[in-house]
Design a protein around this motif. Structure first.
Motif, PDB file in Angstrom:
ATOM      1  N   TYR A   8       0.803  -1.227   0.000  1.00 62.37           N
ATOM      2  CA  TYR A   8       0.000   0.000   0.000  1.00 62.37           C
ATOM      3  C   TYR A   8       0.837   1.280   0.000  1.00 62.37           C
ATOM      4  CZ  TYR A   8      -3.528  -3.431   1.229  1.00 62.37           C
ATOM      5  OH  TYR A   8      -4.356  -4.526   1.196  1.00 62.37           O
ATOM      6  N   LYS A  11       2.443   2.538  -3.515  1.00 70.71           N
ATOM      7  CA  LYS A  11       1.671   2.523  -4.768  1.00 70.71           C
ATOM      8  C   LYS A  11       2.008   3.693  -5.681  1.00 70.71           C
ATOM      9  CE  LYS A  11      -2.469  -0.040  -3.631  1.00 70.71           C
ATOM     10  NZ  LYS A  11      -3.883   0.042  -3.251  1.00 70.71           N
ATOM     11  N   LEU A  12       2.410   4.817  -5.114  1.00 72.62           N
ATOM     12  CA  LEU A  12       2.692   5.995  -5.950  1.00 72.62           C
ATOM     13  C   LEU A  12       4.186   6.151  -6.239  1.00 72.62           C
ATOM     14  CD1 LEU A  12       0.270   8.674  -4.399  1.00 72.62           C
ATOM     15  CD2 LEU A  12      -0.128   7.119  -6.309  1.00 72.62           C
ATOM     16  N   HIS A  37       5.048   9.831  -0.695  1.00 69.14           N
ATOM     17  CA  HIS A  37       4.710   8.498  -1.201  1.00 69.14           C
ATOM     18  C   HIS A  37       5.665   8.053  -2.319  1.00 69.14           C
ATOM     19  CE1 HIS A  37       0.965   8.968   1.037  1.00 69.14           C
ATOM     20  NE2 HIS A  37       0.749   7.693   0.836  1.00 69.14           N
ATOM     21  N   THR A 154      -4.115   2.555 -13.322  1.00 71.66           N
ATOM     22  CA  THR A 154      -3.305   3.156 -12.246  1.00 71.66           C
ATOM     23  C   THR A 154      -3.150   4.659 -12.469  1.00 71.66           C
ATOM     24  OG1 THR A 154      -1.412   2.419 -13.537  1.00 71.66           O
ATOM     25  CG2 THR A 154      -1.982   1.108 -11.582  1.00 71.66           C
ATOM     26  N   VAL A 246      -4.864  11.699  -2.412  1.00 70.15           N
ATOM     27  CA  VAL A 246      -3.973  10.530  -2.399  1.00 70.15           C
ATOM     28  C   VAL A 246      -4.808   9.260  -2.626  1.00 70.15           C
ATOM     29  CG1 VAL A 246      -2.442   9.139  -0.942  1.00 70.15           C
ATOM     30  CG2 VAL A 246      -2.238  11.634  -0.932  1.00 70.15           C
ATOM     31  N   TYR A 247      -5.951   9.192  -1.956  1.00 69.91           N
ATOM     32  CA  TYR A 247      -6.844   8.040  -2.138  1.00 69.91           C
ATOM     33  C   TYR A 247      -7.253   7.907  -3.615  1.00 69.91           C
ATOM     34  CZ  TYR A 247     -11.188   5.584  -2.661  1.00 69.91           C
ATOM     35  OH  TYR A 247     -12.158   4.753  -3.145  1.00 69.91           O
ATOM     36  N   LYS A 250      -4.524   6.453  -5.545  1.00 71.66           N
ATOM     37  CA  LYS A 250      -4.072   5.102  -5.211  1.00 71.66           C
ATOM     38  C   LYS A 250      -5.085   4.002  -5.512  1.00 71.66           C
ATOM     39  CE  LYS A 250      -1.648   4.510  -1.331  1.00 71.66           C
ATOM     40  NZ  LYS A 250      -1.223   4.687   0.083  1.00 71.66           N
ATOM     41  N   ASP A 251      -6.381   4.302  -5.388  1.00 71.87           N
ATOM     42  CA  ASP A 251      -7.381   3.240  -5.556  1.00 71.87           C
ATOM     43  C   ASP A 251      -7.677   3.044  -7.037  1.00 71.87           C
ATOM     44  OD1 ASP A 251      -9.541   1.570  -5.728  1.00 71.87           O
ATOM     45  OD2 ASP A 251     -10.743   2.592  -4.215  1.00 71.87           O
ATOM     46  N   SER A 252      -7.078   2.022  -7.633  1.00 74.12           N
ATOM     47  CA  SER A 252      -7.205   1.831  -9.081  1.00 74.12           C
ATOM     48  C   SER A 252      -8.552   1.223  -9.471  1.00 74.12           C
ATOM     49  CB  SER A 252      -6.055   0.967  -9.604  1.00 74.12           C
ATOM     50  OG  SER A 252      -5.894  -0.168  -8.803  1.00 74.12           O
TER      51      SER A 252
END
Ligand SMILES: NC(=O)c1ccc[n+]([C@@H]2O[C@H](COP(=O)([O-])OP(=O)(O)OC[C@H]3O[C@@H](n4cnc5c(N)ncnc54)[C@H](OP(=O)(O)O)[C@@H]3O)[C@@H](O)[C@H]2O)c1
Length: 268
Positions: A8, A11-12, A37, A154, A246-247, A250-252
């Protein structure tokens, strides 16, 4: 577990994030978060001096040379509707090193100072101007974005609206039209640009440089009033709402959605 195996936190890492409005307030906090990140951040706003200043502030805050290599920025004034496309191509070329380093994410938090208008004073010129930066620019950016972004789930575009149109104050009619319109734009762009994801954040009242232009003697009273309008009785901080962006990056699996960070204002 070694840090390299984290699912987690990283991810970035290695992602390129172009932030329109990244030189102050919410956008600057998103830049800090993306940097932490492991992303490369490209800041943009209308004033070259503010871009330079923001780059320096980020470098001062993160003195590690590994961070410095991941911070750049270029000016682009989004307020002249007729020149938007012409001005955005050079910016996208700089941000992608002439398409050799495609973007993973675009975050849009740019917003210029707009006057409020009574219904009696509403003019066509005012209505057009009020939407230039917050409404027209994201549309043109999205139009151009696909050829400067990695086409994958992504990748993401995150826009900014506000929940003000759910309970409009006086004199916000034209502005509320654009704020509400961004919801339809978000869904439509998510359909048009898939698998690139498109989402919009609704910040509540957040203490940023946006309020530098308000009458400073009245500001404490206004801040108290805005704080009392949410369940947490406070004004938000940019580093709180930055988490929503950020969410979204990150949430693909998240696209076409509105993400709210407003202290529960909508349900008070
Ligand atoms: N703060 C809140 O309470 C709140 C609540 C709901 C929604 N919002 C919305 O969230 C967005 C960000 O707000 P914020 O509080 O972070 O504001 P902010 O601190 O004033 O940041 C605005 C950013 O937009 C840039 N900008 C202004 N005019 C521009 C132009 N013509 N072209 C390109 N960039 C331009 C500014 O830099 P330059 O001056 O260098 O151009 C700055 O980087 C705004 O749309 C705001 O309306 C804020």
């Amino acid at each position: 577990m070694s840090p390299l195996q984290f699912k987690y936190l990283h991810k970035l890492a290695g992602h390129r994030v172009l932030i329109f409005g990244g030189t102050s307030g919410i956008g600057f906090a998103v830049a800090e978060a993306a940097l932490e990140h492991g992303a490369t951040v490209i800041l943009s706003s209308s004033k070259p001096a503010r871009v330079e200043n923001a780059i320096q502030r980020l470098k001062d805050a993160y003195p590690d040379p590994n961070f410095h290599a991941r911070i750049t920025g270029y000016p682009c004034d989004l307020s002249i509707a007729e020149k938007l496309e012409e001005d955005l191509h050079p910016l996208f070329n700089q941000a992608t090193e002439n398409r050799t380093a495609l973007l993973d994410h675009i975050v849009f938090t740019a917003g210029n100072w707009v006057k409020f208008s009574t219904l009696e004073d509403l003019s066509l010129e005012y209505i057009r101007n009020v939407g230039n930066v917050r409404y027209l620019a994201p549309l043109i950016i999205a139009k151009l974005a696909r050829s400067y972004m990695k086409v994958a789930d992504t990748s993401s575009i995150t826009l900014t609206s506000s929940g003000t149109h759910f309970r409009p104050p006086l004199q916000w009619t034209a502005i509320c039209g654009f704020l509400a319109g961004l919801e339809g734009v978000t869904r439509s762009l998510a359909v048009e640009l898939a698998p690139i994801r498109v989402n919009t954040v609704y910040p509540g009242s957040i203490k940023t440089e946006l309020f530098d232009g308000w009458p400073q003697d009245k500001l404490p009273e206004l801040m108290d009033k805005w704080a009392s309008q949410n369940l947490l009785n406070k004004i938000g901080r940019p580093e709180e709402v930055a988490e929503a962006y950020v969410y979204a990056m990150k949430d693909s699996f998240a696209t076409g959605t509105m993400i709210t960070s407003d202290g529960g204002k909508r349900i008070k």
